[in-house]
Design an enzyme around this catalytic site. Structure first.
Site, PDB file in Angstrom:
ATOM      1  N   GLY A   8       0.825  -1.212   0.000  1.00 49.72           N
ATOM      2  CA  GLY A   8       0.000   0.000   0.000  1.00 49.72           C
ATOM      3  C   GLY A   8       0.853   1.252   0.000  1.00 49.72           C
ATOM      4  O   GLY A   8       0.509   2.272   0.595  1.00 49.72           O
ATOM      5  N   GLY A  11      -0.638   4.658  -0.828  1.00 47.86           N
ATOM      6  CA  GLY A  11      -1.823   5.066  -0.081  1.00 47.86           C
ATOM      7  C   GLY A  11      -1.580   6.283   0.794  1.00 47.86           C
ATOM      8  O   GLY A  11      -0.524   6.922   0.724  1.00 47.86           O
ATOM      9  N   ASP A  34       2.617  -1.584  -4.540  1.00 48.69           N
ATOM     10  CA  ASP A  34       1.212  -1.167  -4.559  1.00 48.69           C
ATOM     11  C   ASP A  34       0.541  -1.866  -5.724  1.00 48.69           C
ATOM     12  O   ASP A  34       1.208  -2.440  -6.591  1.00 48.69           O
ATOM     13  CB  ASP A  34       1.078   0.361  -4.677  1.00 48.69           C
ATOM     14  CG  ASP A  34      -0.240   0.862  -4.093  1.00 48.69           C
ATOM     15  OD1 ASP A  34      -0.232   1.432  -2.995  1.00 48.69           O
ATOM     16  OD2 ASP A  34      -1.293   0.653  -4.733  1.00 48.69           O
ATOM     17  N   ASP A  48      -0.542  -7.035  -5.735  1.00 44.39           N
ATOM     18  CA  ASP A  48      -1.912  -7.164  -5.218  1.00 44.39           C
ATOM     19  C   ASP A  48      -1.787  -8.017  -3.955  1.00 44.39           C
ATOM     20  O   ASP A  48      -1.387  -9.188  -4.029  1.00 44.39           O
ATOM     21  CB  ASP A  48      -2.771  -7.859  -6.293  1.00 44.39           C
ATOM     22  CG  ASP A  48      -4.187  -8.155  -5.805  1.00 44.39           C
ATOM     23  OD1 ASP A  48      -4.437  -8.081  -4.582  1.00 44.39           O
ATOM     24  OD2 ASP A  48      -5.028  -8.492  -6.652  1.00 44.39           O
ATOM     25  N   TYR A 137     -15.181  -1.937   8.467  1.00 44.88           N
ATOM     26  CA  TYR A 137     -13.801  -1.510   8.727  1.00 44.88           C
ATOM     27  C   TYR A 137     -13.398  -1.859  10.166  1.00 44.88           C
ATOM     28  O   TYR A 137     -12.322  -2.407  10.411  1.00 44.88           O
ATOM     29  CB  TYR A 137     -13.737   0.002   8.492  1.00 44.88           C
ATOM     30  CG  TYR A 137     -12.400   0.667   8.699  1.00 44.88           C
ATOM     31  CD1 TYR A 137     -11.356   0.452   7.817  1.00 44.88           C
ATOM     32  CD2 TYR A 137     -12.212   1.561   9.752  1.00 44.88           C
ATOM     33  CE1 TYR A 137     -10.144   1.104   7.986  1.00 44.88           C
ATOM     34  CE2 TYR A 137     -11.009   2.222   9.918  1.00 44.88           C
ATOM     35  CZ  TYR A 137      -9.972   1.989   9.030  1.00 44.88           C
ATOM     36  OH  TYR A 137      -8.785   2.644   9.199  1.00 44.88           O
ATOM     37  N   LYS A 141     -10.610  -4.376  11.636  1.00 48.35           N
ATOM     38  CA  LYS A 141      -9.516  -3.905  12.499  1.00 48.35           C
ATOM     39  C   LYS A 141      -9.421  -4.740  13.773  1.00 48.35           C
ATOM     40  O   LYS A 141      -8.317  -5.081  14.211  1.00 48.35           O
ATOM     41  CB  LYS A 141      -9.698  -2.416  12.837  1.00 48.35           C
ATOM     42  CG  LYS A 141      -9.425  -1.484  11.666  1.00 48.35           C
ATOM     43  CD  LYS A 141      -8.013  -1.631  11.126  1.00 48.35           C
ATOM     44  CE  LYS A 141      -7.670  -0.629  10.047  1.00 48.35           C
ATOM     45  NZ  LYS A 141      -6.408  -0.971   9.353  1.00 48.35           N
TER      46      LYS A 141
HETATM   47  N1  SER Z   1      -8.988   7.731   9.093  1.00 49.79           N
HETATM   48  C1  SER Z   1      -9.642   6.460   9.131  1.00 49.79           C
HETATM   49  C2  SER Z   1     -10.995   6.517   8.535  1.00 49.79           C
HETATM   50  O1  SER Z   1     -11.651   7.521   8.700  1.00 49.79           O
HETATM   51  C3  SER Z   1      -9.748   5.969  10.534  1.00 49.79           C
HETATM   52  O2  SER Z   1      -8.928   4.914  10.713  1.00 49.79           O
HETATM   53  O3  SER Z   1     -11.417   5.574   7.951  1.00 49.79           O
END
Ligand code: SER
Length: 308
Positions: A8, A11, A34, A48, A137, A141
């Site tokens: 990444g 990113g 990346d 990838d 997300y 995590k």
């Molecule tokens: N900056 C990130 C987001 O807003 C938080 O981990 O997804």
């Protein structure tokens, strides 16, 4: 860290981290990867992260001793396509952990304030607390934090990580995060003199200026492992504010700047499920985490750099 592979690398964090690591460890010591190609000042390969075999080959051929795994979707993008987010975020992480186990690499990957949820204590959020996030997300995590702990205790992989707050930078525009308003607001302040915030007034979130985030990665990776009690997913924050506070700070430099609100329900719901302000004391005690920038000094630097 002597030979570092970064996923990444183009990113939000990766694109600045690679430059910092090359400045410290040498241009040829960092292999940037990346999914898309880009002009680079040092070693670069297309990767990838869902392709574990290629990841293994690249790390092995490079002679890596460290893996910094950054490739992932951010919160708002993940909410738009949860299945893809699971496959990319978890598939990529599993491959990166496996390659680190196979090649005995030191390992870093970021967690986030997104790993917390509505039942988490909102203020002074402890290092060890309830984690029942309500976003894909956040689910990724939390699973990632657990996986990193598992690879350490089960296989002895030297996994390390932090829970980043919203990160603010003048160099790389973020993509698809909930905290991104706090980046956009600076761009719009300079370009248009006004900003329409998709996050409501009064919504507090933790934030950090990118130079502090990059330094935190280096400091944690260089820390004495025997002193780390938590290893993974240290709470770190530099400041907590809500939209009208960052607007007021910008107005100190651009008095005519104005803010309006047009709240996006999806990102507002994500923000509402996250803490107001997390407690970074474990990171301070175990590896000396320290942030240099607060809202005032970050605003001075952001506006100065963006004007150029
Ligand atoms: N900056 C990130 C987001 O807003 C938080 O981990 O997804």
């Amino acid at each position: 860290m002597k030979k570092i592979i970064v996923t990444g690398a183009l990113g939000q964090i990766g694109s600045e981290l690679v430059g910092k690591l090359r400045a410290i460890y040498g241009t040829d010591a960092v292999l940037a990867t990346d999914i898309r190609a880009a002009q680079q000042d040092g070693p670069f390969e297309i990767l990838d992260v869902t392709e574990g075999k290629r990841m293994h080959e690249l790390a092995k051929d490079f002679g890596a001793d460290t893996m910094i795994h950054m490739a992932a979707l951010l919160s708002a993008t993940a909410e738009k396509n949860p299945v893809f987010a699971w496959n990319l975020n978890m598939g990529g992480l599993m491959n990166a952990l496996e390659v680190s186990r196979e090649l005995n690499l030191q390992f870093f990957t970021p967690s986030s304030i997104g790993a917390f949820g509505p039942s988490t204590p909102k203020d002074n959020t402890p290092q060890d607390t309830l984690q029942r996030p309500t976003t894909m997300y956040g689910v990724n995590k939390v699973a990632g934090e657990l996986l990193c702990d598992y690879y350490f205790t089960r296989f002895g992989v030297d996994t390390r990580g932090v829970r980043f707050p919203g990160l603010i930078s003048y160099a790389t525009p973020p993509g698809g995060g909930t905290t991104d308003y706090a980046v956009d607001i600076y761009y719009k302040a300079i370009e248009e003199g006004k900003y329409t915030s998709y996050i409501a007034e009064g919504t507090y979130m933790d934030m950090m200026y990118m130079p502090d985030a990059l330094q935190a990665i280096v400091d944690l990776m260089e820390a004495d492992g025997s002193k780390l009690v938590h290893r993974n997913a240290f709470n770190i924050s530099a400041m907590s504010f809500e939209p009208s506070q960052i607007a007021a700070e910008i107005q100190k430099h651009i008095p005519s700047f104005t803010v309006e609100y047009d709240v996006d329900p999806v990102r507002q719901a994500i923000a509402d499920s996250w803490p107001n302000a997390i407690d970074s004391s474990a990171a301070k005690a175990e590896w000396g985490f320290k942030a240099q920038y607060d809202l005032a000094s970050m605003t001075v630097d952001m506006l100065e750099k963006l004007k150029k």
